[in-house]
Write an enzyme that holds these catalytic residues in place. Structure first.
Site, PDB file in Angstrom:
ATOM      1  N   ASN A   5     -10.474   5.221   6.285  1.00 38.26           N
ATOM      2  CA  ASN A   5     -11.064   5.058   4.949  1.00 38.26           C
ATOM      3  C   ASN A   5     -12.412   4.379   5.182  1.00 38.26           C
ATOM      4  O   ASN A   5     -12.458   3.209   5.562  1.00 38.26           O
ATOM      5  CB  ASN A   5     -10.120   4.191   4.123  1.00 38.26           C
ATOM      6  N   GLN A  19     -16.397   4.847  -0.018  1.00 41.36           N
ATOM      7  CA  GLN A  19     -16.873   3.831  -0.956  1.00 41.36           C
ATOM      8  C   GLN A  19     -18.037   3.047  -0.362  1.00 41.36           C
ATOM      9  O   GLN A  19     -18.189   2.970   0.869  1.00 41.36           O
ATOM     10  CB  GLN A  19     -15.764   2.844  -1.335  1.00 41.36           C
ATOM     11  N   ASN A  42     -17.458   3.949  -5.824  1.00 40.88           N
ATOM     12  CA  ASN A  42     -16.857   5.157  -5.279  1.00 40.88           C
ATOM     13  C   ASN A  42     -17.932   6.179  -4.915  1.00 40.88           C
ATOM     14  O   ASN A  42     -19.089   6.069  -5.330  1.00 40.88           O
ATOM     15  CB  ASN A  42     -15.890   5.769  -6.300  1.00 40.88           C
ATOM     16  N   CYS A  74     -10.204  -2.485  -3.428  1.00 41.86           N
ATOM     17  CA  CYS A  74     -10.010  -1.593  -2.287  1.00 41.86           C
ATOM     18  C   CYS A  74      -9.483  -2.429  -1.139  1.00 41.86           C
ATOM     19  O   CYS A  74     -10.212  -3.244  -0.574  1.00 41.86           O
ATOM     20  CB  CYS A  74     -11.316  -0.903  -1.917  1.00 41.86           C
ATOM     21  N   GLY A  75      -8.212  -2.244  -0.791  1.00 40.59           N
ATOM     22  CA  GLY A  75      -7.597  -3.062   0.247  1.00 40.59           C
ATOM     23  C   GLY A  75      -8.179  -2.820   1.623  1.00 40.59           C
ATOM     24  O   GLY A  75      -8.421  -3.758   2.383  1.00 40.59           O
ATOM     25  N   HIS A 110      -2.409   3.106 -10.421  1.00 41.93           N
ATOM     26  CA  HIS A 110      -1.798   3.963  -9.402  1.00 41.93           C
ATOM     27  C   HIS A 110      -0.625   4.734  -9.990  1.00 41.93           C
ATOM     28  O   HIS A 110       0.180   4.181 -10.750  1.00 41.93           O
ATOM     29  CB  HIS A 110      -1.280   3.134  -8.222  1.00 41.93           C
ATOM     30  N   ASN A 143      -5.358   6.557  -9.208  1.00 44.95           N
ATOM     31  CA  ASN A 143      -5.136   6.919  -7.812  1.00 44.95           C
ATOM     32  C   ASN A 143      -3.735   7.516  -7.704  1.00 44.95           C
ATOM     33  O   ASN A 143      -2.777   6.942  -8.237  1.00 44.95           O
ATOM     34  CB  ASN A 143      -5.227   5.691  -6.903  1.00 44.95           C
ATOM     35  N   ARG A 168      -9.075   8.143  -7.116  1.00 46.04           N
ATOM     36  CA  ARG A 168      -9.993   8.435  -8.215  1.00 46.04           C
ATOM     37  C   ARG A 168     -11.421   8.147  -7.745  1.00 46.04           C
ATOM     38  O   ARG A 168     -11.705   7.134  -7.110  1.00 46.04           O
ATOM     39  CB  ARG A 168      -9.661   7.608  -9.460  1.00 46.04           C
ATOM     40  N   CYS A 204      -5.687   4.563   1.915  1.00 43.35           N
ATOM     41  CA  CYS A 204      -5.999   3.811   0.696  1.00 43.35           C
ATOM     42  C   CYS A 204      -5.148   2.560   0.717  1.00 43.35           C
ATOM     43  O   CYS A 204      -3.916   2.642   0.641  1.00 43.35           O
ATOM     44  CB  CYS A 204      -5.718   4.645  -0.555  1.00 43.35           C
ATOM     45  N   GLY A 205      -5.782   1.400   0.847  1.00 42.88           N
ATOM     46  CA  GLY A 205      -5.036   0.161   0.985  1.00 42.88           C
ATOM     47  C   GLY A 205      -4.242  -0.204  -0.252  1.00 42.88           C
ATOM     48  O   GLY A 205      -3.043  -0.516  -0.172  1.00 42.88           O
ATOM     49  N   SER A 206      -4.889  -0.180  -1.422  1.00 38.02           N
ATOM     50  CA  SER A 206      -4.142  -0.503  -2.641  1.00 38.02           C
ATOM     51  C   SER A 206      -3.110   0.580  -2.937  1.00 38.02           C
ATOM     52  O   SER A 206      -2.055   0.305  -3.513  1.00 38.02           O
ATOM     53  CB  SER A 206      -5.095  -0.701  -3.821  1.00 38.02           C
ATOM     54  N   GLY A 207      -3.389   1.827  -2.519  1.00 40.96           N
ATOM     55  CA  GLY A 207      -2.410   2.896  -2.673  1.00 40.96           C
ATOM     56  C   GLY A 207      -1.190   2.673  -1.798  1.00 40.96           C
ATOM     57  O   GLY A 207      -0.045   2.951  -2.209  1.00 40.96           O
TER      58      GLY A 207
END
Length: 282
Positions: free
Chosen positions: A13, A46, A66, A75-76, A162, A193, A212, A220-223
């Site tokens: 990422n 990003q 983004n 964003c993790g 999410h 997301n 998104r 995707c960290g938060s994902g």
């Protein structure tokens, strides 16, 4: 106009990181899209902008743009890169820093060997707070008009909204069709997301994410955190979960309702550079 940057990635990422502490940086959506363009710009999922803190207890501010020019709340993977960047740029010597993000704060901790731990916040499940329109709170939701099919998903917010779709095999999941259809569905007024999660064992999942504003990314960290939280909440995952993403592996820890979610993983510096971008304002 000249713009110095560092290219970084967390599990593939990838990010363009800019220092807005020494000199103010303001990017409009057009400039952000130009930087993120993989053919005519630097190329990234990003753009991360390091800014002065906005709160008395914070060390820095943190803005995320983004690749389509829209702004993200969290964003993790980017946060881990942020933590490495500010230390390597001599902006701090702290092993633990607090950063102001759009919707609150994050705590970033430096571990060994360029690995970092990020406190992403407490997950939110109320539809109005995600936001998710037209539903009462439930463990699972259903939409019947997603690219001509019915899709069941869990929904929550961890900085960003999410939706998590359980699949038997992420390799055959129809990410390219369901991802954008769900991301922009009217039920998600701020977009969403979309994670496609495959349960492997109670300690491990596989995951692909359609983000998104960025499309499918390698990680995707938060994902990853959202997918793990959904499984822990459902009782099918342990409190510590290994998440295998196309770009690599992260670890998510969550002790349950009302507790912080923690994401751990690597952050890599790729190269430094300078870009001439005529439509960048500073």
């Amino acid at each position: 106009m000249s713009l110095r940057f560092t290219k970084m990635h967390g599990l593939g990422n990838d990010f363009v990181v800019l220092d807005g502490t020494r000199e103010s940086i303001t990017l409009d959506a057009e400039a952000a899209r130009a930087i993120a363009d993989r053919h005519f710009g630097i190329g990234c999922d990003q753009i991360l902008i390091v800014e002065p803190a906005r709160s008395a207890n914070a060390d820095f501010g943190y803005r995320i743009l983004n690749s389509d020019g829209s702004e993200s709340g969290q964003c993790g993977n980017g946060a881990r890169c942020f933590a490495r960047y500010v230390r390597e740029q001599g902006l701090t010597e702290k092993n633990e820093i607090v950063v102001d993000v759009r919707d609150g704060q994050m705590v970033l901790e430096s571990l060994d060997d360029h690995h970092y731990r990020v406190a992403l916040g407490v997950p939110v499940f109320e539809p109005a707070d995600i936001p998710l329109s037209g539903f009462n709170t439930a463990d699972e939701y259903r939409l019947d008009d997603i690219a001509g099919r019915t899709v069941r998903f869990a929904a929550l917010a961890i900085g960003n909204p999410h939706a998590v779709v359980r699949v038997d095999d992420v390799d055959t999941a129809d990410v390219a069709t369901i991802g954008p259809a769900l991301e922009s569905h009217a039920a998600f007024p701020a977009r969403v997301n979309v994670g496609f999660a495959q349960l492997v064992t109670p300690e491990r999942i596989r995951l692909r994410v359609y983000e998104r504003g960025a499309g499918e990314t390698l990680a995707c960290g938060s994902g990853a955190a959202a997918a793990a939280v959904v499984g822990i909440r459902a009782g099918v995952l342990d409190p510590s979960v290994t998440v295998d993403l196309p770009g690599g592996t992260a670890t998510v820890d969550w002790a349950g309702h009302g507790k912080q979610v923690y994401l751990s993983g690597p952050a890599e510096r790729v190269f430094d550079g300078e870009l001439l971008l005529s439509n960048t304002s500073r």
